[in-house]
Design a protein around this motif. Structure first.
Motif, PDB file in Angstrom:
ATOM      1  N   SER A 278       1.219  -1.249  -0.031  1.00 22.71           N
ATOM      2  CA  SER A 278       0.013   0.175   0.005  1.00 22.71           C
ATOM      3  C   SER A 278       1.255   1.510  -0.362  1.00 22.71           C
ATOM      4  N   SER A 279       1.828   1.403   0.150  1.00 22.75           N
ATOM      5  CA  SER A 279       2.619   2.296   0.468  1.00 22.75           C
ATOM      6  C   SER A 279       3.659   2.568  -0.095  1.00 22.75           C
ATOM      7  N   CYS A 280       4.133   1.684  -1.329  1.00 19.89           N
ATOM      8  CA  CYS A 280       4.629   1.619  -2.437  1.00 19.89           C
ATOM      9  C   CYS A 280       4.365   2.084  -3.751  1.00 19.89           C
ATOM     10  N   ILE A 307      -1.889  -8.756  -5.644  1.00 17.50           N
ATOM     11  CA  ILE A 307      -1.383  -9.772  -4.305  1.00 17.50           C
ATOM     12  C   ILE A 307      -0.065  -8.802  -3.030  1.00 17.50           C
ATOM     13  N   SER A 308      -0.333  -8.986  -1.710  1.00 20.48           N
ATOM     14  CA  SER A 308      -0.042  -6.838  -1.082  1.00 20.48           C
ATOM     15  C   SER A 308       0.447  -8.353  -0.269  1.00 20.48           C
ATOM     16  N   THR A 309       1.855  -7.175   0.230  1.00 23.64           N
ATOM     17  CA  THR A 309       2.908  -7.615   0.993  1.00 23.64           C
ATOM     18  C   THR A 309       2.635  -6.939   1.975  1.00 23.64           C
ATOM     19  N   ASP A 310       1.399  -6.557   2.360  1.00 21.68           N
ATOM     20  CA  ASP A 310       1.356  -5.744   4.265  1.00 21.68           C
ATOM     21  C   ASP A 310       1.396  -6.341   4.833  1.00 21.68           C
ATOM     22  N   ARG A 311       1.285  -5.239   6.253  1.00 22.34           N
ATOM     23  CA  ARG A 311       1.774  -6.197   7.400  1.00 22.34           C
ATOM     24  C   ARG A 311       0.072  -5.812   7.967  1.00 22.34           C
ATOM     25  N   LYS A 320      -7.829   0.371   1.883  1.00 22.33           N
ATOM     26  CA  LYS A 320      -7.872   1.455   1.820  1.00 22.33           C
ATOM     27  C   LYS A 320      -7.898   2.515   0.301  1.00 22.33           C
ATOM     28  N   ALA A 321      -6.213   1.675   0.257  1.00 18.65           N
ATOM     29  CA  ALA A 321      -6.082   2.172  -1.290  1.00 18.65           C
ATOM     30  C   ALA A 321      -6.217   1.236  -2.497  1.00 18.65           C
ATOM     31  N   ILE A 322      -7.262  -0.177  -2.067  1.00 18.76           N
ATOM     32  CA  ILE A 322      -8.078  -0.337  -2.840  1.00 18.76           C
ATOM     33  C   ILE A 322      -8.962   0.762  -3.427  1.00 18.76           C
ATOM     34  N   LYS A 323      -9.738   1.260  -2.582  1.00 20.15           N
ATOM     35  CA  LYS A 323     -10.883   1.777  -2.896  1.00 20.15           C
ATOM     36  C   LYS A 323     -10.017   3.424  -3.840  1.00 20.15           C
TER      37      LYS A 323
END
Length: 382
Positions: A278-280, A307-311, A320-323
């Motif tokens: 999300s912060s990439c 596929i996200s690798t967020d913690r 929130k990033a998807i939206k």
């Protein structure tokens, strides 16, 4: 860590059993006071054995000191420096188990400090870096363009910059691989070669050429702790190389229900699997172009799976990033990057283009390359 400047007169390494104790001292030019951190080049502890550590020391009047011990012959770290007005990270530091003095003239990720009595660091500084000088200049130019793209408000100019950035990044990566192979063929018993190959694998994931470079290494390096760990990762990461089938990965969907990536997910003619978080910012910058491609080809046999690798603590940021960015294709999360790390996905964005048999046909392609491929291989529905 307690500052050890008073021990500067101590000049003889002390050995207890196999561990070699020594003092690592140095100076940072242009920095009077602050803090310096010793950070491993990879978070994979197995590469360091019992020598894996994060450590810090105060910088006082431009000087710092560490009291260390090592079992290994050479380990690779970076110095992270924080002070009032000056912050940054140095290039790779190859540390040997003996008393040494380090001169940090520039706080730059592409410029390594000088350690005159270190054989490995001297090779890195005086042979490796000059060999890669032209590539480093390209990287610095790329960094400048990326910064401009992030701050520019013109959509059209940003789009052009995005294509330029993707093209430059691809060329730099390919040129870097070729240069490393050339350097390695002449330095087969070099810890510089070994640790730079480890760094490459961690930054870009598996490539067949990395296995070929590993094969060039001497038996001494292959049988070392980092050498054995590198060989193990090359074998594991090979699973996600071109021609291989994507394994069944256990993920969570957006409602945090378990989902196994399976044949049904990959049943379209072509599927792009996009690893991001999300912060990439480089990941997010690709979304507008991917959305356009998805809109044109989704009804003609093309799918995207994110596929996200967020913690765990970042799950809400992921949702929130998807939206926020209007990402319409299926999204899953690999919490903490558990499977991603196992298969060597440490560089983002990383993507794989899959055929309807689940085989990888292309890897790390830009939106422009995806569009070109689909134009040739998919007939869109009118």
């Amino acid at each position: 860590m307690k500052n050890l400047l008073l021990l500067s007169c101590f000049t003889v390494s002390v050995v207890f059993g196999q561990k070699k104790h020594f003092i690592l001292q140095g100076k940072v030019e242009k920095v009077q006071n602050g803090k310096i951190y010793l950070v491993p080049v990879t978070e994979e502890r197995k590469y360091y054995g019992s020598d894996f550590l994060f450590d810090s020391s105060k910088i006082i009047n431009g000087r710092f000191s560490f009291l260390k011990n090592l079992n290994l012959n050479v380990v690779a770290y970076n110095f992270v420096i924080k002070s009032e007005g000056i912050n940054g990270i140095t290039g790779m530091v190859l540390i040997e188990p003996k008393n040494q003095f380090i001169v940090i003239k520039e706080i730059n990720n592409y410029i390594s400090p000088l350690i005159p009595i270190s054989k490995s660091q001297s090779e890195l500084k005086l042979q490796y870096e000059p060999f890669f000088d032209s590539l480093i200049k390209q990287v610095l130019l790329l960094t400048k363009k990326e910064t401009e793209a992030e701050t520019n408000n013109s959509i059209e100019l940003e789009k052009k910059n995005l294509y330029d950035i993707d093209f430059m990044r691809k060329n730099i990566e390919l040129n870097g691989d070729s240069l490393l192979y050339s350097y390695s063929s002449k330095h087969t018993n070099s810890y510089v070669t070994l640790w730079k190959l480890i760094e490459k694998l961690k930054n870009f994931g598996y490539k067949k050429q990395y296995s070929e470079i590993f094969d060039l290494l001497s038996n001494e390096l292959k049988s070392s702790v980092p050498g054995k760990s590198l060989n193990e990762d090359l074998l594991n990461f090979r699973v996600l190389s071109i021609g291989k089938k994507i394994p069944n990965i256990e993920l969570l969907n957006t409602t945090l229900q378990k989902h196994i990536l399976n044949e049904i997910d990959l049943s379209n003619k072509y599927t792009l699997i996009d690893f991001w978080f999300s912060s990439c910012q480089p990941c997010i910058r690709q979304f507008p172009e991917l959305k356009k491609i998805y809109k044109v080809y989704k009804s003609s046999g093309f799918q995207i799976i994110g596929i996200s690798t967020d913690r765990s603590e970042e799950v809400n940021f992921w949702k929130k990033a998807i939206k926020k960015y209007g990402v319409e294709w299926p999204q899953y999360i690999d919490l903490q990057g558990k499977y991603s790390k196992f298969y060597g996905i440490d560089f983002f964005p990383t993507n794989f283009l899959i055929d309807n048999e689940g085989k990888i046909i292309l890897k790390n392609i830009t939106p422009e390359e995806i569009k070109t491929f689909l134009d040739k291989n998919i007939i869109t529905k009118k």
